[in-house]
Design a protein around this motif. Structure first.
Motif, PDB file in Angstrom:
ATOM      1  N   MET A   1       0.948  -1.268   0.072  1.00 21.33           N
ATOM      2  CA  MET A   1       0.171   0.409  -0.221  1.00 21.33           C
ATOM      3  C   MET A   1       1.339   1.143  -0.328  1.00 21.33           C
ATOM      4  O   MET A   1       1.810   1.138   0.757  1.00 21.33           O
ATOM      5  N   SER A   2       0.002   2.647  -0.816  1.00 18.97           N
ATOM      6  CA  SER A   2       1.338   3.855  -0.903  1.00 18.97           C
ATOM      7  C   SER A   2      -0.095   4.408  -0.634  1.00 18.97           C
ATOM      8  O   SER A   2      -0.551   5.084  -1.485  1.00 18.97           O
ATOM      9  N   ILE A   3       0.712   5.686   0.706  1.00 17.79           N
ATOM     10  CA  ILE A   3      -0.761   6.731   1.101  1.00 17.79           C
ATOM     11  C   ILE A   3       0.375   7.829   0.875  1.00 17.79           C
ATOM     12  O   ILE A   3       1.031   8.699   1.079  1.00 17.79           O
ATOM     13  N   PRO A   4      -0.241   8.767  -0.577  1.00 21.00           N
ATOM     14  CA  PRO A   4       1.378   9.576  -0.627  1.00 21.00           C
ATOM     15  C   PRO A   4       1.253  11.303   0.064  1.00 21.00           C
ATOM     16  O   PRO A   4      -0.235  11.042   0.884  1.00 21.00           O
ATOM     17  N   VAL A   5       1.439  11.354   0.399  1.00 25.99           N
ATOM     18  CA  VAL A   5       1.153  13.029   1.470  1.00 25.99           C
ATOM     19  C   VAL A   5       0.023  14.420   1.184  1.00 25.99           C
ATOM     20  O   VAL A   5      -0.830  14.266   1.259  1.00 25.99           O
ATOM     21  N   ASN A   6       0.199  13.597  -0.758  1.00 25.53           N
ATOM     22  CA  ASN A   6      -1.147  14.866  -1.119  1.00 25.53           C
ATOM     23  C   ASN A   6      -1.555  14.186  -1.908  1.00 25.53           C
ATOM     24  O   ASN A   6      -1.115  13.561  -2.795  1.00 25.53           O
ATOM     25  N   THR A   7      -3.296  13.275  -2.447  1.00 23.48           N
ATOM     26  CA  THR A   7      -3.794  13.137  -3.921  1.00 23.48           C
ATOM     27  C   THR A   7      -4.886  14.353  -3.639  1.00 23.48           C
ATOM     28  O   THR A   7      -5.580  14.479  -2.351  1.00 23.48           O
ATOM     29  N   PRO A   8      -4.561  14.876  -5.122  1.00 28.03           N
ATOM     30  CA  PRO A   8      -6.060  16.301  -5.602  1.00 28.03           C
ATOM     31  C   PRO A   8      -7.488  15.619  -5.649  1.00 28.03           C
ATOM     32  O   PRO A   8      -7.000  13.849  -6.109  1.00 28.03           O
ATOM     33  N   LEU A   9      -8.015  15.995  -5.721  1.00 29.43           N
ATOM     34  CA  LEU A   9      -9.637  15.384  -5.598  1.00 29.43           C
ATOM     35  C   LEU A   9     -10.232  15.892  -7.436  1.00 29.43           C
ATOM     36  O   LEU A   9     -10.362  17.418  -7.120  1.00 29.43           O
ATOM     37  N   PHE A  10     -11.105  15.011  -7.824  1.00 33.91           N
ATOM     38  CA  PHE A  10     -11.311  15.464  -9.273  1.00 33.91           C
ATOM     39  C   PHE A  10     -12.946  15.335  -9.622  1.00 33.91           C
ATOM     40  O   PHE A  10     -13.132  14.138  -9.467  1.00 33.91           O
ATOM     41  N   ALA A  11     -13.767  16.085  -8.747  1.00 34.05           N
ATOM     42  CA  ALA A  11     -15.178  14.892  -8.508  1.00 34.05           C
ATOM     43  C   ALA A  11     -16.007  15.530  -8.956  1.00 34.05           C
ATOM     44  O   ALA A  11     -17.757  16.020  -9.496  1.00 34.05           O
ATOM     45  N   GLY A  12     -16.054  16.978  -9.680  1.00 37.84           N
ATOM     46  CA  GLY A  12     -17.247  17.792 -11.087  1.00 37.84           C
ATOM     47  C   GLY A  12     -16.679  17.577 -11.793  1.00 37.84           C
ATOM     48  O   GLY A  12     -16.192  16.814 -13.047  1.00 37.84           O
ATOM     49  N   LEU A 351      -6.627  15.883  -0.060  1.00 35.59           N
ATOM     50  CA  LEU A 351      -8.164  15.858  -0.830  1.00 35.59           C
ATOM     51  C   LEU A 351      -8.841  14.487  -1.368  1.00 35.59           C
ATOM     52  O   LEU A 351      -9.958  14.746  -0.450  1.00 35.59           O
ATOM     53  N   GLY A 352      -8.482  14.213  -1.615  1.00 35.11           N
ATOM     54  CA  GLY A 352      -8.295  12.687  -2.050  1.00 35.11           C
ATOM     55  C   GLY A 352      -7.851  11.685  -0.967  1.00 35.11           C
ATOM     56  O   GLY A 352      -8.593  10.316  -1.549  1.00 35.11           O
ATOM     57  N   LEU A 353      -7.486  12.276   0.119  1.00 29.70           N
ATOM     58  CA  LEU A 353      -7.530  10.839   1.183  1.00 29.70           C
ATOM     59  C   LEU A 353      -9.001  10.554   1.140  1.00 29.70           C
ATOM     60  O   LEU A 353      -9.546  11.241   1.069  1.00 29.70           O
ATOM     61  N   THR A 354      -8.855   8.828   1.529  1.00 24.46           N
ATOM     62  CA  THR A 354     -10.185   9.073   1.884  1.00 24.46           C
ATOM     63  C   THR A 354     -10.224   8.577   3.243  1.00 24.46           C
ATOM     64  O   THR A 354      -9.202   8.117   4.219  1.00 24.46           O
ATOM     65  N   ASN A 355     -10.913   8.176   3.945  1.00 23.79           N
ATOM     66  CA  ASN A 355     -11.399   7.604   5.048  1.00 23.79           C
ATOM     67  C   ASN A 355     -10.909   6.631   6.039  1.00 23.79           C
ATOM     68  O   ASN A 355      -9.966   6.050   6.531  1.00 23.79           O
ATOM     69  N   ALA A 356     -10.910   5.304   4.786  1.00 28.20           N
ATOM     70  CA  ALA A 356      -9.466   4.117   4.918  1.00 28.20           C
ATOM     71  C   ALA A 356      -8.759   3.943   4.767  1.00 28.20           C
ATOM     72  O   ALA A 356      -8.087   3.698   5.764  1.00 28.20           O
ATOM     73  N   GLN A 358      -6.881   7.215   5.528  1.00 34.46           N
ATOM     74  CA  GLN A 358      -6.342   7.829   7.231  1.00 34.46           C
ATOM     75  C   GLN A 358      -6.355   7.136   8.160  1.00 34.46           C
ATOM     76  O   GLN A 358      -5.569   7.623   8.651  1.00 34.46           O
ATOM     77  N   SER A 359      -6.798   6.181   7.988  1.00 31.31           N
ATOM     78  CA  SER A 359      -7.366   5.388   9.276  1.00 31.31           C
ATOM     79  C   SER A 359      -5.881   4.547   9.884  1.00 31.31           C
ATOM     80  O   SER A 359      -6.042   3.860  10.255  1.00 31.31           O
ATOM     81  N   VAL A 360      -5.934   3.566   8.126  1.00 30.26           N
ATOM     82  CA  VAL A 360      -4.383   3.349   8.069  1.00 30.26           C
ATOM     83  C   VAL A 360      -3.163   4.340   7.913  1.00 30.26           C
ATOM     84  O   VAL A 360      -2.400   3.904   9.201  1.00 30.26           O
ATOM     85  N   VAL A 361      -2.897   5.588   8.304  1.00 28.80           N
ATOM     86  CA  VAL A 361      -2.077   6.312   8.859  1.00 28.80           C
ATOM     87  C   VAL A 361      -2.428   6.257  10.401  1.00 28.80           C
ATOM     88  O   VAL A 361      -1.545   6.567  11.089  1.00 28.80           O
ATOM     89  N   ILE A 362      -3.719   6.487  10.379  1.00 27.89           N
ATOM     90  CA  ILE A 362      -3.395   6.648  12.280  1.00 27.89           C
ATOM     91  C   ILE A 362      -3.008   5.386  13.233  1.00 27.89           C
ATOM     92  O   ILE A 362      -2.442   5.246  14.043  1.00 27.89           O
ATOM     93  N   ASP A 363      -3.463   4.432  12.613  1.00 29.52           N
ATOM     94  CA  ASP A 363      -3.285   2.846  12.761  1.00 29.52           C
ATOM     95  C   ASP A 363      -1.515   2.524  12.902  1.00 29.52           C
ATOM     96  O   ASP A 363      -0.796   2.184  13.606  1.00 29.52           O
ATOM     97  N   THR A 364      -1.518   2.855  11.953  1.00 33.60           N
ATOM     98  CA  THR A 364       0.641   2.515  11.817  1.00 33.60           C
ATOM     99  C   THR A 364       0.646   3.761  12.848  1.00 33.60           C
ATOM    100  O   THR A 364       2.510   3.594  13.169  1.00 33.60           O
ATOM    101  N   ILE A 365       0.348   5.256  13.389  1.00 35.52           N
ATOM    102  CA  ILE A 365       0.911   5.789  13.885  1.00 35.52           C
ATOM    103  C   ILE A 365       1.355   4.816  15.340  1.00 35.52           C
ATOM    104  O   ILE A 365       2.025   5.404  16.397  1.00 35.52           O
ATOM    105  N   LYS A 366       0.116   4.725  16.041  1.00 34.37           N
ATOM    106  CA  LYS A 366      -0.356   3.855  16.546  1.00 34.37           C
ATOM    107  C   LYS A 366       0.657   2.724  16.581  1.00 34.37           C
ATOM    108  O   LYS A 366       1.088   2.718  18.357  1.00 34.37           O
ATOM    109  N   ALA A 367       0.992   1.942  15.908  1.00 33.53           N
ATOM    110  CA  ALA A 367       0.939   0.979  16.214  1.00 33.53           C
ATOM    111  C   ALA A 367       2.981   1.466  16.556  1.00 33.53           C
ATOM    112  O   ALA A 367       4.064   0.391  16.819  1.00 33.53           O
ATOM    113  N   ALA A 368       3.889   2.305  16.324  1.00 39.31           N
ATOM    114  CA  ALA A 368       4.793   3.030  16.720  1.00 39.31           C
ATOM    115  C   ALA A 368       4.841   3.255  18.067  1.00 39.31           C
ATOM    116  O   ALA A 368       6.593   3.237  17.965  1.00 39.31           O
TER     117      ALA A 368
END
Length: 369
Positions: A1-12, A351-356, A358-368
């Motif tokens: 899995m790769s979660i970049p520091v930024n993902t833009p959002l194009f939803a319009g 803005l393109g960060l999904t809730n899922a 973000q949960s991975v980011v948070i859980d990974t920090i907690k695991a540290a």
């Protein structure tokens, strides 16, 4: 899995408007989306005029030149910022005077500005950093007292408000960036905003290689830049602007989730962003952390990286930049700017960060821990 520091959002309507550019052949700066974006964004912010340009740095170049200072004049600017404001000042033969930052808001320390004013000081370049605005009421009081021009760098503040007034409406002239990590994006791009019609025309001339508005074409009387925004970029901007309120809500949602989920980091010696100050709620353009020491910062960044999660260090202070080593301000010691740079980094916040994710980011920090 790769979660970049930024993902833009194009939803319009981004694809629809881009296809319109291609179908009509209007892809250059002469296309109709440019004026539409200028009018739409300046109206949203609350300025009379918007001048769309190729980047936020281009907007700064134009803004600093357009206010008509003289070589050797001084502009007070934060040391803790991206390098663009200081580049714009120096390139025009002006002198940057660096001010330290406030450890709570991470913005320029407005209370320290007055002591830096000299007879050569002509302007203050206020840069809003990461999520909270500069204390603009205090800054305006100082500027009025000393007859100084305010240039407002709101590159990161699309939609943010100071005491209910939108950032980008302060001072004689203001600028925004539309880089890919901003609250609305055109990929690359920027805009200069002002209220004065003569200043508006001045900026438009500087944007367009200083072509004269009257007289023979290809005859130039001063230096300018090709800083025009294309119709393709502006088309994306128009589509993004249609969703800006949703983007702002989403940014604050991301920030609130991080605040609640990572509050335990305070017990580990970390400083989290301030959710609000007396004059503004945090926009959370990015969600930054200040580690208790450099080793701990590197440890957590390495842990996140090994798990495919991107981070980004905080800005590197201007007085410590190698490119400025021969300038007088390089001899300064600005402890808060140095602390922010040494200990700060931010988490995936786009803005393109999904809730899922973000949960991975948070859980990974907690695991540290």
């Amino acid at each position: 899995m790769s979660i970049p520091v930024n993902t833009p959002l194009f939803a319009g309507n981004e694809k629809k408007y881009l296809n319109e550019c291609i179908d009509t052949g209007w892809i250059s700066s002469e296309g109709p989306f440019v004026e539409r974006f200028e009018k739409g964004f300046s109206s949203y912010i609350g300025r009379n005029h918007g001048i769309a340009v190729s980047s936020g740095t281009a907007a700064l170049d134009i803004a600093v030149k357009a206010i008509g200072l003289t070589e050797g004049d001084e502009i007070i600017v934060p040391s803790f910022t991206i390098i663009s404001p200081v580049f714009s000042i120096i390139k025009l033969g002006l002198v940057p005077v660096l001010v330290d930052s406030d450890i709570t808001s991470w913005n320029m320390d407005v209370a320290a500005i007055e002591a830096l004013i000299t007879p050569k000081t002509k302007a203050i370049l206020a840069v809003h950093i990461y999520g909270l605005p500069v204390d603009m009421a205090l800054l305006e009081t100082i500027a009025e007292k000393h007859n100084l021009i305010i240039i407002e760098d709101a590159a990161e503040m699309h939609g943010q408000e100071y005491r209910g007034r939108k950032c980008g409406t302060f001072g004689k002239i203001s600028i925004f960036s539309f880089y890919a990590n901003k609250n609305i994006t055109t990929g690359e791009g920027g805009m200069v905003l002002c209220d004065d019609p003569e200043l508006n025309e001045r900026c438009r001339v500087l944007r367009n290689l200083s072509f004269t508005t009257q007289g023979p074409r290809f005859v130039h009387e001063e230096f300018g830049w090709n800083y025009r925004m294309t119709n393709l970029q502006a088309a994306i901007g128009v589509a993004q602007l249609e969703n800006i309120e949703a983007h702002i809500i989403r940014k604050r949602e991301i920030g609130a989730i991080y605040q609640e989920s990572l509050s335990f980091l305070a017990e580990k010696g970390y400083q989290l962003p301030v959710p609000e100050v007396e004059y503004a709620n945090n926009l959370y353009w990015v969600f930054g952390l200040l580690a208790p020491d450099k080793d701990e910062k590197n440890r957590l960044i390495d842990h996140l990286s090994k798990n495919g999660i991107g981070t980004r260090p905080f800005f590197y202070p201007m007085h410590m930049q190698p490119v400025f080593k021969d300038y007088a301000f390089a001899k300064q010691r600005l402890p808060v700017s140095e602390q922010l740079s040494s200990l700060g980094f931010y988490l995936p916040s786009g803005l393109g960060l999904t809730n899922a994710d973000q949960s991975v980011v948070i859980d990974t920090i907690k695991a540290a821990f």
